[in-house]
Design an enzyme around this catalytic site. Structure first.
Site, mmCIF file in Angstrom:
data_model
loop_
_atom_site.group_PDB
_atom_site.id
_atom_site.type_symbol
_atom_site.label_atom_id
_atom_site.label_comp_id
_atom_site.label_asym_id
_atom_site.label_seq_id
_atom_site.Cartn_x
_atom_site.Cartn_y
_atom_site.Cartn_z
ATOM 1 N N ARG A 122 68.722 35.313 38.548
ATOM 2 C CA ARG A 122 68.206 33.882 38.517
ATOM 3 C C ARG A 122 66.906 33.646 38.212
ATOM 4 N NH1 ARG A 122 70.552 30.758 43.464
ATOM 5 N NH2 ARG A 122 69.958 29.075 42.197
ATOM 6 N N CYS A 123 66.114 34.703 38.163
ATOM 7 C CA CYS A 123 64.612 34.426 37.841
ATOM 8 C C CYS A 123 64.111 34.971 36.795
ATOM 9 C CB CYS A 123 64.018 35.609 39.335
ATOM 10 S SG CYS A 123 62.135 35.664 38.697
#
Length: 116
Positions: free
Chosen positions: A11-12
């Site tokens: 998600r980063c």
């Protein structure tokens, strides 16, 4: 070239960029989704040794959990490491590892130090 391990959070964006750099360089890789496969205390200590940094330097100090646990004034390395084991969200990402060296790939281009 040795295998690259990346402690990764999909998600980063920085983590995804570092993974792309590893893939673009044709490296054999192992992806550790550290939020799902929580590292042990010994694994974190080993990475800290490879990075050559303190526990706090490997922590995401802007995370809400950091503030909730009141870690700002904590100076005991063991307690900081325990906090990362209990709350892997505190671990800075991504961490790229090759052999006995590691870098926190922020910016993602720092991963290139281990890819050559």
């Amino acid at each position: 070239m040795g295998k690259i391990t990346i402690w990764h959070n999909p998600r980063c964006s920085k983590s995804r960029q570092a993974l792309s750099l590893v893939e673009e360089n044709g490296c054999e890789k192992e992806i550790v989704k550290y939020l799902e496969e929580t590292p042990t205390k010994d694994e974190i200590k080993n990475i800290l040794s490879m990075l050559g940094v303190s526990a706090r330097e490997m922590m995401r100090t802007k995370e809400d959990i950091y503030k909730e646990l009141d870690l700002k004034d904590e100076n005991n390395e063991e307690k900081l490491i325990d906090a990362m084991v209990a709350n892997p969200k505190l671990i800075e990402r991504p961490i790229v590892i090759k052999n006995d060296k590691a870098v926190i790939a922020r910016p993602p281009e720092k991963a290139l130090e281990l890819l050559s």
